[in-house]
Write a protein that holds these residues in place. Sequence first.
Motif, PDB file in Angstrom:
ATOM      1  N   ASP A  27      -1.343  -4.673   8.021  1.00 22.41           N
ATOM      2  CA  ASP A  27      -0.675  -3.779   7.069  1.00 22.41           C
ATOM      3  C   ASP A  27       0.497  -3.021   7.692  1.00 22.41           C
ATOM      4  O   ASP A  27       0.468  -1.784   7.779  1.00 22.41           O
ATOM      5  CB  ASP A  27      -1.669  -2.748   6.486  1.00 22.41           C
ATOM      6  CG  ASP A  27      -2.857  -3.403   5.797  1.00 22.41           C
ATOM      7  OD1 ASP A  27      -2.728  -4.565   5.360  1.00 22.41           O
ATOM      8  OD2 ASP A  27      -3.909  -2.745   5.688  1.00 22.41           O
ATOM      9  N   GLU A  44       0.866  -1.184   0.000  1.00 22.28           N
ATOM     10  CA  GLU A  44       0.000   0.000   0.000  1.00 22.28           C
ATOM     11  C   GLU A  44       0.897   1.226   0.000  1.00 22.28           C
ATOM     12  O   GLU A  44       1.871   1.290   0.767  1.00 22.28           O
ATOM     13  CB  GLU A  44      -0.896  -0.013   1.243  1.00 22.28           C
ATOM     14  CG  GLU A  44      -1.830  -1.218   1.241  1.00 22.28           C
ATOM     15  CD  GLU A  44      -2.902  -1.161   2.321  1.00 22.28           C
ATOM     16  OE1 GLU A  44      -2.752  -0.379   3.279  1.00 22.28           O
ATOM     17  OE2 GLU A  44      -3.876  -1.915   2.188  1.00 22.28           O
ATOM     18  N   ARG A  95     -14.138   6.122  12.016  1.00 23.75           N
ATOM     19  CA  ARG A  95     -13.106   5.601  12.924  1.00 23.75           C
ATOM     20  C   ARG A  95     -13.222   6.223  14.307  1.00 23.75           C
ATOM     21  O   ARG A  95     -13.036   5.571  15.312  1.00 23.75           O
ATOM     22  CB  ARG A  95     -11.700   5.913  12.380  1.00 23.75           C
ATOM     23  CG  ARG A  95     -11.336   5.185  11.098  1.00 23.75           C
ATOM     24  CD  ARG A  95      -9.851   5.407  10.753  1.00 23.75           C
ATOM     25  NE  ARG A  95      -9.544   4.938   9.415  1.00 23.75           N
ATOM     26  CZ  ARG A  95      -9.453   5.724   8.346  1.00 23.75           C
ATOM     27  NH1 ARG A  95      -9.616   7.030   8.450  1.00 23.75           N
ATOM     28  NH2 ARG A  95      -9.179   5.199   7.165  1.00 23.75           N
ATOM     29  N   ASP A 147      -3.970  13.164   3.448  1.00 28.14           N
ATOM     30  CA  ASP A 147      -3.215  11.965   3.076  1.00 28.14           C
ATOM     31  C   ASP A 147      -4.127  11.009   2.328  1.00 28.14           C
ATOM     32  O   ASP A 147      -5.348  11.212   2.280  1.00 28.14           O
ATOM     33  CB  ASP A 147      -2.569  11.288   4.308  1.00 28.14           C
ATOM     34  CG  ASP A 147      -3.576  10.880   5.376  1.00 28.14           C
ATOM     35  OD1 ASP A 147      -4.717  10.558   5.033  1.00 28.14           O
ATOM     36  OD2 ASP A 147      -3.214  10.895   6.561  1.00 28.14           O
ATOM     37  N   PHE A 148      -3.566   9.984   1.737  1.00 31.71           N
ATOM     38  CA  PHE A 148      -4.375   8.981   1.035  1.00 31.71           C
ATOM     39  C   PHE A 148      -3.535   7.736   0.775  1.00 31.71           C
ATOM     40  O   PHE A 148      -2.309   7.780   0.833  1.00 31.71           O
ATOM     41  CB  PHE A 148      -4.932   9.528  -0.287  1.00 31.71           C
ATOM     42  CG  PHE A 148      -3.890   9.981  -1.277  1.00 31.71           C
ATOM     43  CD1 PHE A 148      -3.349  11.252  -1.207  1.00 31.71           C
ATOM     44  CD2 PHE A 148      -3.436   9.129  -2.280  1.00 31.71           C
ATOM     45  CE1 PHE A 148      -2.381  11.671  -2.106  1.00 31.71           C
ATOM     46  CE2 PHE A 148      -2.479   9.540  -3.182  1.00 31.71           C
ATOM     47  CZ  PHE A 148      -1.932  10.825  -3.098  1.00 31.71           C
ATOM     48  N   MET A 152       0.728   8.222  11.570  1.00 34.21           N
ATOM     49  CA  MET A 152       2.044   8.869  11.604  1.00 34.21           C
ATOM     50  C   MET A 152       2.148   9.818  12.803  1.00 34.21           C
ATOM     51  O   MET A 152       3.186   9.875  13.467  1.00 34.21           O
ATOM     52  CB  MET A 152       2.325   9.639  10.317  1.00 34.21           C
ATOM     53  CG  MET A 152       3.814   9.930  10.188  1.00 34.21           C
ATOM     54  SD  MET A 152       4.209  11.089   8.904  1.00 34.21           S
ATOM     55  CE  MET A 152       3.596  12.581   9.629  1.00 34.21           C
ATOM     56  N   ASP A 159     -12.992   6.715   1.838  1.00 39.87           N
ATOM     57  CA  ASP A 159     -12.598   5.588   2.695  1.00 39.87           C
ATOM     58  C   ASP A 159     -11.080   5.531   2.873  1.00 39.87           C
ATOM     59  O   ASP A 159     -10.600   5.076   3.909  1.00 39.87           O
ATOM     60  CB  ASP A 159     -13.031   4.250   2.062  1.00 39.87           C
ATOM     61  CG  ASP A 159     -14.402   3.801   2.527  1.00 39.87           C
ATOM     62  OD1 ASP A 159     -15.092   4.585   3.201  1.00 39.87           O
ATOM     63  OD2 ASP A 159     -14.788   2.666   2.195  1.00 39.87           O
ATOM     64  N   ARG A 200      -7.718  11.197   3.710  1.00 40.27           N
ATOM     65  CA  ARG A 200      -8.166  12.163   4.723  1.00 40.27           C
ATOM     66  C   ARG A 200      -8.437  13.478   3.997  1.00 40.27           C
ATOM     67  O   ARG A 200      -7.553  13.987   3.293  1.00 40.27           O
ATOM     68  CB  ARG A 200      -7.131  12.363   5.838  1.00 40.27           C
ATOM     69  CG  ARG A 200      -7.110  11.225   6.809  1.00 40.27           C
ATOM     70  CD  ARG A 200      -6.399  11.554   8.121  1.00 40.27           C
ATOM     71  NE  ARG A 200      -6.587  10.417   9.035  1.00 40.27           N
ATOM     72  CZ  ARG A 200      -5.752   9.374   9.099  1.00 40.27           C
ATOM     73  NH1 ARG A 200      -4.669   9.328   8.358  1.00 40.27           N
ATOM     74  NH2 ARG A 200      -6.011   8.390   9.915  1.00 40.27           N
ATOM     75  N   ARG A 242       1.410  11.501   2.289  1.00 36.51           N
ATOM     76  CA  ARG A 242       0.957  12.414   3.343  1.00 36.51           C
ATOM     77  C   ARG A 242       1.429  13.836   3.054  1.00 36.51           C
ATOM     78  O   ARG A 242       2.609  14.043   2.730  1.00 36.51           O
ATOM     79  CB  ARG A 242       1.534  11.992   4.699  1.00 36.51           C
ATOM     80  CG  ARG A 242       1.106  10.605   5.142  1.00 36.51           C
ATOM     81  CD  ARG A 242       1.707  10.271   6.486  1.00 36.51           C
ATOM     82  NE  ARG A 242       1.453   8.886   6.861  1.00 36.51           N
ATOM     83  CZ  ARG A 242       0.364   8.467   7.514  1.00 36.51           C
ATOM     84  NH1 ARG A 242      -0.584   9.328   7.857  1.00 36.51           N
ATOM     85  NH2 ARG A 242       0.208   7.192   7.816  1.00 36.51           N
ATOM     86  N   ILE A 296       1.161   5.087   0.714  1.00 38.01           N
ATOM     87  CA  ILE A 296       0.477   6.192   1.408  1.00 38.01           C
ATOM     88  C   ILE A 296       1.229   7.481   1.137  1.00 38.01           C
ATOM     89  O   ILE A 296       2.468   7.514   1.236  1.00 38.01           O
ATOM     90  CB  ILE A 296       0.398   5.911   2.926  1.00 38.01           C
ATOM     91  CG1 ILE A 296      -0.530   4.710   3.164  1.00 38.01           C
ATOM     92  CG2 ILE A 296      -0.086   7.123   3.707  1.00 38.01           C
ATOM     93  CD1 ILE A 296      -0.555   4.194   4.578  1.00 38.01           C
ATOM     94  N   ALA A 338      -1.084  13.263  10.357  1.00 38.82           N
ATOM     95  CA  ALA A 338      -2.373  12.797  10.894  1.00 38.82           C
ATOM     96  C   ALA A 338      -2.284  11.296  11.141  1.00 38.82           C
ATOM     97  O   ALA A 338      -1.308  10.655  10.739  1.00 38.82           O
ATOM     98  CB  ALA A 338      -3.522  13.106   9.919  1.00 38.82           C
TER      99      ALA A 338
HETATM  100  P1  TMP Z   1      -3.041   5.989   8.664  1.00 38.10           P
HETATM  101  O1  TMP Z   1      -2.790   7.343   9.190  1.00 38.10           O
HETATM  102  O2  TMP Z   1      -4.013   5.198   9.462  1.00 38.10           O
HETATM  103  O3  TMP Z   1      -1.776   5.219   8.405  1.00 38.10           O
HETATM  104  O4  TMP Z   1      -3.722   6.167   7.238  1.00 38.10           O
HETATM  105  C1  TMP Z   1      -3.132   6.937   6.209  1.00 38.10           C
HETATM  106  C2  TMP Z   1      -4.091   7.033   5.038  1.00 38.10           C
HETATM  107  O5  TMP Z   1      -4.251   5.768   4.429  1.00 38.10           O
HETATM  108  C3  TMP Z   1      -5.493   7.476   5.426  1.00 38.10           C
HETATM  109  O6  TMP Z   1      -5.944   8.400   4.462  1.00 38.10           O
HETATM  110  C4  TMP Z   1      -6.331   6.245   5.401  1.00 38.10           C
HETATM  111  C5  TMP Z   1      -5.617   5.377   4.432  1.00 38.10           C
HETATM  112  N1  TMP Z   1      -5.693   3.970   4.803  1.00 38.10           N
HETATM  113  C6  TMP Z   1      -6.419   3.081   4.055  1.00 38.10           C
HETATM  114  O7  TMP Z   1      -7.023   3.457   3.057  1.00 38.10           O
HETATM  115  N2  TMP Z   1      -6.454   1.777   4.415  1.00 38.10           N
HETATM  116  C7  TMP Z   1      -5.811   1.298   5.498  1.00 38.10           C
HETATM  117  O8  TMP Z   1      -5.850   0.101   5.768  1.00 38.10           O
HETATM  118  C8  TMP Z   1      -5.066   2.242   6.297  1.00 38.10           C
HETATM  119  C9  TMP Z   1      -4.344   1.793   7.533  1.00 38.10           C
HETATM  120  C10 TMP Z   1      -5.035   3.560   5.907  1.00 38.10           C
END
Ligand code: TMP
Length: 259
Positions: free
Chosen positions: A129, A90, A219, A175-176, A101, A200, A203, A94, A92, A98
């Motif tokens: 993950d 995955e 959440r 973030d995404f 992190m 989903d 952010r 940022r 991510i 948030a």
């Molecule tokens: P986190 O701050 O929980 O690591 O998430 C960072 C970004 O990734 C947030 O926008 C949500 C996304 N995310 C997912 O789409 N799936 C996931 O399983 C996780 C942990 C985060």
Amino acid sequence: MSRKNKLYEGKAKVLFEGPEPGTIIQYFKDDATAFNAQKTGTLSGKGVVNNHISEYLFKALGNIGIPHHFIERISMREQLVKAVEIIPVEVIVRNIAAGSMSQRLGIEEGTPLPNPLVEFCYKSDELSDPLIAEEHILTFGWAEEQEIDEMMFYALRVNDFLSGMFAGIGIKLVDFKLEFGRFYEDENCITILADEISPDGCRLWDMKTGEKMDKDRFRRDLGGEMEAYQEVARRLGILPSADVTEIADHKNKTSKSRS
Ligand code: TMP
């Protein structure tokens, strides 16, 4: 839905065999999970809104040359996509501290980062993950070096583009998360954007009020999830006049009364 061959059921989507070889149908559910499914719920109409938002964003990214799996939306909850082998990483991106992190590093949520930060997580529900380094990906053969470079390059382009797009509608892209897949065409294998992009997995904060417009509402038990998702869709100019919760409910009632 029951006529097609189910290939996989995830937390928010079901994948079915597509009409042609090499195609898959992604069905967007209303199910919501958080903290690796320790928290579960149903957000009525979420699947409809996310299907439309993801369609819109993938098409826009395609227009700037990002290769992706999206072919067409075929119903309120389904889209036809290219079959890919998902890379188990995955990605991510940022822009503002948030979530995990902030917790991990003790950086106050809302602190702008000096540059976009790319993180990798190993895609494994059993392990929740975990955050990994590029070296883990290479050591364990989860992706080739070239694929990592491509994922980084596309992720940063997606970030630039989507940050601007959301800023234009008064939303900060905090973030995404992205997922990529290997798409095999003739002798070639190319890295393309897959999965979904929706509130989903992003952010999204309202620029004026700071209000959360994403899955953090679920959440963190803030409520108003669907109002927030629909507001994102409305600002993007998708489903401008329709209340998708009503559409989803109406469709459910119609299909129940038919069966
Ligand atoms: P986190 O701050 O929980 O690591 O998430 C960072 C970004 O990734 C947030 O926008 C949500 C996304 N995310 C997912 O789409 N799936 C996931 O399983 C996780 C942990 C985060």
